[in-house]
Motif scaffolding. Structure first.
Motif, mmCIF file in Angstrom:
data_model
loop_
_atom_site.group_PDB
_atom_site.id
_atom_site.type_symbol
_atom_site.label_atom_id
_atom_site.label_comp_id
_atom_site.label_asym_id
_atom_site.label_seq_id
_atom_site.Cartn_x
_atom_site.Cartn_y
_atom_site.Cartn_z
ATOM 1 N N GLN A 109 57.009 -2.386 2.109
ATOM 2 C CA GLN A 109 57.276 -2.641 0.487
ATOM 3 C C GLN A 109 56.277 -1.139 0.238
ATOM 4 O O GLN A 109 55.363 -1.028 0.678
ATOM 5 N N LYS B 254 49.347 -6.347 9.786
ATOM 6 C CA LYS B 254 49.731 -6.457 8.167
ATOM 7 C C LYS B 254 48.986 -5.279 7.463
ATOM 8 O O LYS B 254 47.947 -4.812 7.583
ATOM 9 N N CYS B 255 49.777 -4.807 6.550
ATOM 10 C CA CYS B 255 49.303 -3.844 5.608
ATOM 11 C C CYS B 255 49.040 -2.659 6.018
ATOM 12 O O CYS B 255 48.037 -1.775 5.693
ATOM 13 N N VAL C 1 54.112 -4.591 4.875
ATOM 14 C CA VAL C 1 53.079 -5.967 4.569
ATOM 15 C C VAL C 1 53.010 -6.935 5.654
ATOM 16 O O VAL C 1 51.954 -7.751 5.442
ATOM 17 N N THR C 2 54.077 -7.106 6.592
ATOM 18 C CA THR C 2 53.822 -8.045 7.437
ATOM 19 C C THR C 2 54.692 -7.509 8.902
ATOM 20 O O THR C 2 55.714 -6.674 8.649
#
Ligand code: DGT
Ligand code: MG
Length: 607
Positions: free
Chosen positions: A53, A71-72, A58-59
């Motif tokens: 994103q 993640k992130c 994001v994952t």
């Protein structure tokens, strides 16, 4: 006292005297967005996959996590760790939401309270199922399914170990059903409260589950490195705790209650202390439909009206898909803008909302639809709201536009809703097999155009949210009642409400009937709320020409009263003249307060 509690909680026997009666499961879908993509395209299963994103992953799936992709993480960083990382754009949340709803629907199968927590987490309170099963199984043969946080050294006398063992088996069944039907692997935590169930859930990731017994609560909590690991402790509380040198959960367990009370309210101090010991008595609250459904689009800058219109049009298309899936008819629309202040190099949000006519939407074969013309109407409304938010004679710079439907027509009604009275009309009509379409469609359905109980999610940053006008709901109802009175439909006043109250299945039928009848006859006369942006007072003018009632107490709204059928007006007048003739209890008569579910309650003056 406090020290004594601490001692017993962390002793070898642990917390033996707390309330262990509940059995709670917390379920979390493994690498959620990545699994949705892997189900869509099974070839992605065998490659390291990241969901992107903007410039963030994001994952990622567990294949990618082997390379250290977290993640992130920034996309650039992730690609450095794993140059073969396959990236899929995950900015459109539609399929993730749909998957989340499917999981939620599966969880309803067990007929227990299910609380949704974000998109991929749910709590299920399986206490009743466990109790039922224990009636029919040999307790000695019950074993744990999955992992146990710590082996028990002694059996808790309340029987919680057996209950949690059964709950762990239910958790396995739940996870199996999710996998069989949706191909998603999940993790589960099983405990006697929500806090522990959530915290032990990720202990064996992915695709596994963990159970904790109550006596290990405090010792397990003491292993958590930061107070921030406790889900209900936010950043402000964390800051305050850190300022008192309380960093870890173990620190919090040992902190004096008196010290905590200096920095927090007494209730909060006790709650913090309890949480640190793994104690939590918050119930699993059944999740209902969301209070509002909205979408936002952020961008660098837009300064031209036609571009804004395009953005809104695209958002509206996507929003209508969500609303169709939700199934409820929206009756209020909110437009949000984020304005950039070039001089101050800052930005702020402003919103404006208004009612919209439910007649923009139709239900065809059980599906909510909006015609081309309806979409045009919505766009006109959106741009009118936009014009109210922006002074077009001056330059503007927007960095975000948002649209949300913030209120919905209610299909079901609460016990104390006035709609109960109107619904009784419907049952009467169906009994009498009345033919008149106008009347069936307009009895109660459109009254709830603005549901008394539905509430708006209020964005605190909204600069100009218009208060939702109260009058129109009354106006709609008045109009409908007029329609009824004119056609001499059986008055509910002649029938005892108790005799007519519908059971839940009947209520569903009524809801359908409402929607179908709305569908059939949305004549201008039947149109409930005036078109969006019509001023509430204007609407009032249209219908408030009823005669005055001299016998009415001063608190009675004449408009509402005059719209009631003759018989009901007579009945009310008699009650007001001679309160002892009414069925109200004496205490209510004295105070002029109507019984919770009598028509009189609707004659309390607006404040
Ligand atoms: P898990 O549970 O560790 O196996 O991995 P996920 O991916 O299920 O992670 P979880 O449960 O924390 O979050 C569920 C989904 O929510 C995840 O697939 C992507 C999204 N998500 C999580 N954290 C963020 C975030 O910080 N920003 C955004 N935009 N999305 C996030
Ligand atoms: Mg997850």
């Amino acid at each position: 006292m406090e020290d004594r509690i601490m001692e017993s909680s962390s002793s070898a026997f642990g917390d033996m005297d707390g309330d262990h009666t509940k059995s709670i499961i917390h379920i979390d879908i493994d690498c959620f967005y990545a699994q949705v993509e892997m189900v869509r395209d099974p070839e992605l299963r065998s490659v390291p996959l990241g969901i992107q994103q903007k410039n963030i992953v994001v994952t990622s799936n567990y294949e990618a996590r082997k390379y250290g992709v977290q993640k992130c993480m920034l996309v650039t960083e992730a690609l450095k760790l794993c140059p073969n990382l396959k990236l899929v754009n995950g900015e459109d949340l539609h399929d993730y939401r749909a998957a989340s709803n499917k999981v939620f629907a599966i969880l309803q199968h067990w007929k227990c309270p299910v609380e949704k927590l974000g998109m991929d987490e749910n709590y299920i309170d399986v206490t009743n199922i466990v109790q039922e099963r224990l009636r029919s199984v040999n307790m000695d043969s019950v074993s744990i399914s999955g992992n146990l946080c710590e082996e028990p050294s002694i059996e808790c006398p309340c029987g919680c170990h057996t209950r949690l063992k059964v709950a762990s088996q239910v958790a396995s069944e739940v996870r199996k059903k999710i996998f069989d039907e949706l191909s998603f692997t999940t993790c589960a935590g099983i405990a006697h409260n929500k806090l522990l169930a959530k915290l032990v859930c990720p202990l064996h990731k992915p695709n596994d589950q963990t159970t904790i017994f109550p006596e290990h609560a405090a010792s397990f909590m003491a292993t958590l490195p930061s107070v921030r690991s406790i889900p209900s402790i936010g950043s402000k509380t964390t800051e305050t705790l850190i300022s008192q040198k309380i960093l870890s959960v173990s620190d919090l367990q040992q902190a004096s209650l008196d010290v905590l009370k200096k920095h927090f309210s007494s209730d909060m101090a006790v709650r913090l202390k309890n949480l640190s010991l793994g104690e939590d008595n918050t119930p699993v609250k059944q999740t209902g439909k969301p209070q509002s459904i909205g979408l936002e689009d952020s961008f660098r800058t837009v300064s031209v009206k036609s571009e804004v219109e395009e953005k809104f049009s695209a958002l509206l298309q996507r929003l209508l898909v969500l609303v169709r899936e939700d199934g409820r008819i929206p009756v209020s629309l909110r437009v949000t803008l984020r304005k950039k202040d070039a001089k101050r190099l800052s930005s702020h949000r402003e919103s404006r909302q208004c009612q919209i006519s439910p007649s923009i939407f139709t239900i065809t074969n059980g599906t909510l639809t909006v015609t081309e013309a309806g979409q045009q109407k919505l766009m006109t409304i959106i741009m009118r709201l936009f014009n109210k938010l922006i002074n077009l004679s001056k330059p503007f710079h927007l960095t975000l536009v948002g649209l949300a439907f913030t209120k919905f027509q209610e299909r079901m009604t609460g016990r104390s809703s006035i709609v109960n009275y109107l619904m009784n009309d419907i049952s009467v009509q169906s009994v009498l097999n009345l033919q008149n379409d106008c009347d069936t469609s307009t009895t109660s359905m459109d009254y709830s155009a603005v549901s008394p109980s539905s509430s708006t999610t209020t964005d605190l940053s909204d600069a100009e949210v218009e208060p939702s006008p109260k009058k129109p709901k009354k106006v709609n109802w008045i109009a409908k009642r007029r329609c009824l009175a004119k056609e001499e439909v059986a008055s509910p006043s002649k029938l005892k409400v108790g005799e007519l109250r519908l059971n839940s299945k009947e209520l569903e039928k009524v809801s359908e009937l409402r929607l179908n009848s709305r569908d059939r006859s949305l004549t201008p006369r039947a149109s409930p709320a005036k078109e969006c942006l019509s001023d509430a007072s204007d609407s009032m003018k249209d219908v408030a020409e009823g005669g005055n009632c001299e016998e009415c107490p001063s608190y009675v709204d004449q408009d509402v009263f005059s719209a009631l059928p003759e018989e009901m007006q007579q009945e009310l007048k008699t009650m007001w003249k001679n309160p002892s003739s009414s069925s109200m209890p004496r205490s209510s008569q004295r105070t002029n307060k109507p019984k919770p579910n009598t028509i009189l309650k609707y004659f309390v003056p607006h404040k």
